[in-house]
Write an enzyme that holds these catalytic residues in place. Structure first.
Site, PDB file in Angstrom:
ATOM      1  N   CYS A 106      30.039  40.995  41.777  1.00 31.67           N
ATOM      2  CA  CYS A 106      31.221  41.543  41.119  1.00 31.67           C
ATOM      3  C   CYS A 106      30.882  42.815  40.351  1.00 31.67           C
ATOM      4  O   CYS A 106      29.995  42.804  39.502  1.00 31.67           O
ATOM      5  CB  CYS A 106      31.789  40.491  40.160  1.00 31.67           C
ATOM      6  SG  CYS A 106      33.073  41.110  39.055  1.00 31.67           S
ATOM      7  N   TRP A 123      34.837  30.521  40.495  1.00 29.21           N
ATOM      8  CA  TRP A 123      33.435  30.810  40.789  1.00 29.21           C
ATOM      9  C   TRP A 123      32.621  29.532  40.588  1.00 29.21           C
ATOM     10  O   TRP A 123      32.946  28.707  39.735  1.00 29.21           O
ATOM     11  CB  TRP A 123      32.908  31.891  39.850  1.00 29.21           C
ATOM     12  CG  TRP A 123      33.501  33.250  40.064  1.00 29.21           C
ATOM     13  CD1 TRP A 123      34.638  33.744  39.487  1.00 29.21           C
ATOM     14  CD2 TRP A 123      32.979  34.294  40.899  1.00 29.21           C
ATOM     15  NE1 TRP A 123      34.864  35.031  39.913  1.00 29.21           N
ATOM     16  CE2 TRP A 123      33.851  35.399  40.777  1.00 29.21           C
ATOM     17  CE3 TRP A 123      31.855  34.399  41.725  1.00 29.21           C
ATOM     18  CZ2 TRP A 123      33.642  36.596  41.454  1.00 29.21           C
ATOM     19  CZ3 TRP A 123      31.650  35.598  42.401  1.00 29.21           C
ATOM     20  CH2 TRP A 123      32.524  36.676  42.269  1.00 29.21           C
ATOM     21  N   THR A 165      37.700  34.353  35.861  1.00 28.89           N
ATOM     22  CA  THR A 165      37.025  35.617  36.131  1.00 28.89           C
ATOM     23  C   THR A 165      35.608  35.664  35.578  1.00 28.89           C
ATOM     24  O   THR A 165      35.272  34.995  34.606  1.00 28.89           O
ATOM     25  CB  THR A 165      37.829  36.784  35.529  1.00 28.89           C
ATOM     26  OG1 THR A 165      37.885  36.646  34.110  1.00 28.89           O
ATOM     27  CG2 THR A 165      39.238  36.833  36.091  1.00 28.89           C
ATOM     28  N   TYR A 207      40.569  49.303  44.804  1.00 27.10           N
ATOM     29  CA  TYR A 207      41.372  48.100  45.036  1.00 27.10           C
ATOM     30  C   TYR A 207      42.817  48.458  45.370  1.00 27.10           C
ATOM     31  O   TYR A 207      43.460  47.787  46.174  1.00 27.10           O
ATOM     32  CB  TYR A 207      41.318  47.190  43.806  1.00 27.10           C
ATOM     33  CG  TYR A 207      39.988  46.513  43.619  1.00 27.10           C
ATOM     34  CD1 TYR A 207      39.751  45.244  44.131  1.00 27.10           C
ATOM     35  CD2 TYR A 207      38.956  47.146  42.945  1.00 27.10           C
ATOM     36  CE1 TYR A 207      38.534  44.622  43.974  1.00 27.10           C
ATOM     37  CE2 TYR A 207      37.727  46.545  42.778  1.00 27.10           C
ATOM     38  CZ  TYR A 207      37.514  45.278  43.298  1.00 27.10           C
ATOM     39  OH  TYR A 207      36.292  44.689  43.151  1.00 27.10           O
TER      40      TYR A 207
END
Length: 348
Positions: free
Chosen positions: A58, A91, A125, A189
């Site tokens: 990430c 995650w 996140t 993005y």
């Protein structure tokens, strides 16, 4: 149907879907609690109390890995690493034995979010900082986390730690970082998850206009702001490192590869070869994450073999522009063995 595609059910570095006709908009409603020297939010800076949970894949989490290394916070702030892929829930700690984080004792980062707020409604996140005694996420505000590493964790900086956020340059760092975030960090993005041709075209033009601006800015100066590495460089680097391996093809950011920008490519190599940057960059995990997780963009989940990475360690010649990477400070020591990027995941 919403008029915009929002990143509010996935993770900080991916959108959950592409909505036809929509413009990608990132959900930036993060947990804003801060860990500060005076503990004004209830979480004082303390060595050993907190655990940084990140993923090398990430770009937003990679920033925290770089800043932690540069400032020497390894003894004060432990590190938990998630694997490069995840499902819609969370995650996971699939890199650890038994798939359990050895400090937090959890399989999914989601558990730490739910410990803080049982009905937490947003994306799970990374990066996130977890309060180890309670198992609760303190914050996932990635932009503030690295600033606080520089300004609130000073008691635990290593000898020779650089000043990544010098007070005299903060307004310029903030201004440049905001432009980079809007048009580059998030701009890739907006290209990749555009829901229509016109939304993609607009994002594409904005991205490359900013890259052209950065190319011009970095042609005659070694770093983005001032003559040393700052927070602004940390924020730009993680997108540049992913540009050719992922964004150029996967997100259709294909006017030019990074290697076609002489100044930007030299700048990226200069940083990559600086301790703290390249040694926290895992190209294998980066590609695995984007190409496997984004099934709406890559339904076959095939991970490309390229590009060739040896160019990252070629001479860049940026020393001729002057500047001192660490100012009056010194480079960080080599990464700890348990935190080192696997040798076959990097050209270093």
């Amino acid at each position: 149907m919403s008029s915009k595609a929002t990143d509010n059910t996935g993770t900080a570095d991916q959108a959950s879907y592409v909505e036809p006709g929509a413009e990608f908009t990132r959900d930036t409603n993060y947990i804003s609690t801060r860990i500060t020297a005076d503990g004004r939010d209830g979480y004082p800076v303390e060595a050993g109390r907190y655990r940084l949970v990140a993923a090398r894949a990430c770009p937003w989490a990679n920033r925290t890995l770089i800043a932690r290394r540069l400032l020497g916070l390894e003894d004060a702030l432990s590190l938990g690493l998630c694997g490069p892929t995840h499902d819609q829930r969370s995650w996971t700690f699939d890199l650890d034995p038994g798939g359990v984080d050895p400090v937090l004792g959890i399989e999914r980062l989601q558990e730490a979010y739910f410990a803080r707020q049982p009905d937490y409604p947003r994306g799970i996140t990374v990066p996130a900082i977890v309060d180890v005694p309670t198992g609760k996420v303190v914050t996932n505000d990635y932009a503030q986390i690295t600033l606080d590493f520089s300004t609130e964790w000073t008691a635990f900086h290593r000898d020779g730690a650089p000043d990544l956020y010098p007070e005299s340059l903060r307004s310029e760092i903030d201004e440049v970082a905001e432009l980079v975030y809007r048009d580059v960090n998030n701009g890739v993005y907006r290209c990749g998850f555009a829901g229509s041709q016109d939304k993609y075209d607009a994002a594409f033009d904005r991205l490359f206009a900013r890259l052209d601006w950065l190319e011009d800015r970095l042609t005659h100066r070694r770093y983005l702001v001032g003559d040393t590495i700052t927070e602004a460089d940390v924020r730009l680097f993680t997108t540049l490192a992913r540009f050719d391996p992922v964004y150029h093809g996967h997100f259709k950011c294909n006017r030019n590869p990074l290697t076609a920008f002489p100044a930007l490519w030299g700048y990226a190599r200069d940083l990559f070869q600086t301790p703290g940057f390249g040694d926290t960059t895992d190209f294998v995990q980066i590609k695995q994450h984007y190409y496997i997780v984004h099934t709406d963009l890559n339904p076959t989940q095939i991970v490309p073999k390229g590009p060739e990475l040896s160019g990252w360690v070629t001479p860049h010649g940026r020393e001729e522009l002057g500047g001192r990477p660490f100012g009056d400070g010194t480079p960080p020591p080599p990464p700890r063995a348990e935190e080192a990027v696997p040798s076959d995941h990097t050209p270093l």
